[in-house]
Scaffold this motif. Sequence first.
Motif, PDB file in Angstrom:
ATOM      1  N   CYS A 138       0.819  -1.219   0.000  1.00 15.80           N
ATOM      2  CA  CYS A 138       0.000   0.000   0.000  1.00 15.80           C
ATOM      3  C   CYS A 138       0.853   1.269   0.000  1.00 15.80           C
ATOM      4  O   CYS A 138       0.570   2.226   0.729  1.00 15.80           O
ATOM      5  CB  CYS A 138      -0.938  -0.008   1.189  1.00 15.80           C
ATOM      6  N   ARG A 163      -0.936  -4.954  -4.882  1.00 15.97           N
ATOM      7  CA  ARG A 163      -2.197  -5.377  -4.278  1.00 15.97           C
ATOM      8  C   ARG A 163      -2.175  -4.889  -2.829  1.00 15.97           C
ATOM      9  O   ARG A 163      -1.415  -5.401  -2.011  1.00 15.97           O
ATOM     10  CB  ARG A 163      -2.358  -6.892  -4.330  1.00 15.97           C
ATOM     11  N   CYS A 165      -3.636  -4.999   0.426  1.00 17.65           N
ATOM     12  CA  CYS A 165      -4.522  -5.876   1.187  1.00 17.65           C
ATOM     13  C   CYS A 165      -4.192  -5.815   2.674  1.00 17.65           C
ATOM     14  O   CYS A 165      -3.058  -5.536   3.067  1.00 17.65           O
ATOM     15  CB  CYS A 165      -4.409  -7.324   0.708  1.00 17.65           C
ATOM     16  N   THR A 172      -9.871 -10.929   4.602  1.00 15.95           N
ATOM     17  CA  THR A 172      -8.922 -10.189   3.783  1.00 15.95           C
ATOM     18  C   THR A 172      -9.657  -9.095   3.030  1.00 15.95           C
ATOM     19  O   THR A 172     -10.652  -9.355   2.338  1.00 15.95           O
ATOM     20  CB  THR A 172      -8.218 -11.121   2.773  1.00 15.95           C
ATOM     21  N   GLN A 174      -9.229  -5.725   0.354  1.00 16.14           N
ATOM     22  CA  GLN A 174      -8.354  -5.104  -0.629  1.00 16.14           C
ATOM     23  C   GLN A 174      -8.894  -3.733  -0.982  1.00 16.14           C
ATOM     24  O   GLN A 174     -10.107  -3.535  -1.122  1.00 16.14           O
ATOM     25  CB  GLN A 174      -8.250  -5.953  -1.905  1.00 16.14           C
ATOM     26  N   PRO A 195     -11.369  -9.058  -3.607  1.00 15.59           N
ATOM     27  CA  PRO A 195     -10.095  -9.722  -3.910  1.00 15.59           C
ATOM     28  C   PRO A 195     -10.231 -10.849  -4.931  1.00 15.59           C
ATOM     29  O   PRO A 195      -9.271 -11.157  -5.648  1.00 15.59           O
ATOM     30  CB  PRO A 195      -9.659 -10.269  -2.540  1.00 15.59           C
TER      31      PRO A 195
END
Length: 223
Positions: A138, A163, A165, A172, A174, A195
């Motif tokens: 991120c 990605r 996440c 999870t 995203q 995701p």
Amino acid sequence: MVANGCHAMFGNFIPPMTFSPELTALARYLAGEFDNQAQAFAEPAWYVHLRLWQRPVPANLFSEDSITLFAEQANIVSLDQPYRQRVMELQSVGSGSQTQLQVRYYMLKDRTAFQGCGRNRDLLSRLTPAELEFLPGCTLTVTQQSLAAGGYHFGASLPADARCCFTYQGETRQVSLGFEATPTQFLTYDKGIDPATGKALWGAILGPFRFTKSQDFSDELPL
């Protein structure tokens, strides 16, 4: 920035950290309380009326060459229930002509412990690195363009193969992150992503949220 615990005596004075003009400008543009009232009134079916806070963190949580902001937002009808608490580290990486601005995101391990810090900066004095979890996928790459009227236009986005996440409530999650910032406007492109399918679920699905700054927090920055 003056090091914590330094003596007031001239002989022990440590000069403040010097940041690049671009990093300084980016921090100033982002630090504040924002509102998307005009957009929400014009398109109420598509855009919730939000209040967004991006508050400078009093202590330097990371390296001396970075600037840290605490961010959270709230629906205008429930300002006492802010959500999406996160921490942003602004930094210049590289050297010389290869210098690049970036924004690294961190998740709070206990979001409720710091809920409301956007409106009450004093609560941020309790924030330490131990309260945070770095999100390696991120990190936004920031580009800048000088404006004819002065200042910069900044654009921040995730690398194409990233990605972003994290795990929240055992699931999870995203997100796709991004923003644009100028001296007069702040646009956010954040979206929740499925995701499994890559489909956008919430957020700036039809275009960015368009915020204007209603209160400036740049005087709280360690500049």
